[in-house]
Design an enzyme around this catalytic site. Sequence first.
Site, PDB file in Angstrom:
ATOM      1  N   PRO A 299      40.183 104.153  75.465  1.00 42.46           N
ATOM      2  CG  PRO A 299      38.398 105.706  76.670  1.00 42.46           C
ATOM      3  CD  PRO A 299      39.461 105.684  75.461  1.00 42.46           C
ATOM      4  CB  CYS A 369      46.167  68.427  74.856  1.00 40.38           C
ATOM      5  SG  CYS A 369      44.152  67.151  75.888  1.00 40.38           S
TER       6      CYS A 369
END
Length: 446
Positions: A299, A369
């Site tokens: 996990p 950006c």
Amino acid sequence: MAAPLALTDTADPSFAELLALRPHLTLHAMDGLVMEDVPLARIAAEVGTPVWVYSAGALRRRARALKAALTDAGLTATIHFAMKCNDNLSVLRVLAAEGLGADVVSEGELRISRAAGIPASGIVFSGVGKTADEIRHALAEDIFQINAESVEEIEVISAIASAMGRTARVAIRVNPDVDAKTHAKITTGKSENKFGVAIGDAMEIYARMATMPGIEPIGIATHIGSQITAGMSAYRAAYARLAEMVKALRLQGLPVQRVDCGGGLGIPYRDEPAPSPEALAGAIRATLGELGLPVMMEPGRWIAGPAGVLLASVVLQKQGAAHRFVVVDAAMNDLVRPAMYEAWHGIVPVSGARAVAPLSPAEVVGPVCESGDTFARGRLLPMLETGDAVAFLDAGAYGAVMSSTYNARPLAAEVLVDGARFAVVRQRQTHDALLHGQHVPAWLGT
């Protein structure tokens, strides 16, 4: 999840509903959002933002819950944390103290896991592209198990191990051709995925491994995907196929010492249903229990995801032609999941007063950006002012490990909270460090 959670969902959970499922986070009238016993506003003020913050208590609690589920199901099991989701040394140290090993996919992860105190006997090396140097290092460390994913890789392991005078403990990763109904970019158990060997070929390959020098075939492994929330049917189907294979191998007189069940158990980022560790343990017992073999689990997200948050500060609010934009100082280079997977993360104001203020829709964006540098669309949030802190929930997995320096943005700091204590466990990268390792050749001048 069966499909990406869109950024534009409505009827989002309230702040109170989000926090109710995350007991290590509480909202106080005066202290605001608190992790364990530490106000997150204090961390934001002292360390700065953006900053990753992990709860040691949540890590321990979730590791223990998974261990208890496996034990209560009558399984002999070991847990190996999938450190690709979080490779912070202190996080690993907490989990190592709980008796967890590590599932690694690179030499770098192997070295970090050893530095965290995880013994070589607790390390599994997975991945489709292990280099010869990585295999040599794994064998020199004498790790618990290598999960081989192709005939070609097994041949390489055999040659390297023989040359080193070593015997490699190898499990073959089987692709059971099971659809886990998760995001297309994180499914791993279908026939078209790059992982493992086809289940129809696995018997022959396992038998061949038993004849190869430097190889000790010790078991079979599988991993069908990440963030699985669609119930236990895919797990049961995959594990049932593994059980059939084990029985067939035994009929051929071939030894099988253990079964690696992989990971992938999902968490509720929003309000989607998520299976419990008890359900997964039950699926393992129902399909593999009669074999009488030890099992392994790998996990990652289930343990670490809810244990972490990303704190960010509001740079400004901007009123566009159609939307209110909340611009924060974290960006897609820090937390890429919303841009990459259209993933949904809860966003909670750190201020107690802000958390009870009137709400209105907002676009939460970063300064990078790219139009894709968007964390949420139409998210109900209070009016926020420059400097206000917000917490992105469930950021303890696939957060810092996937961050980058895009737009020359330094990597964020990381903090561990343990009760009333907290410490910076990874320093914020400096701007000068962005130039480290770069070299201008002499012919370009000074």
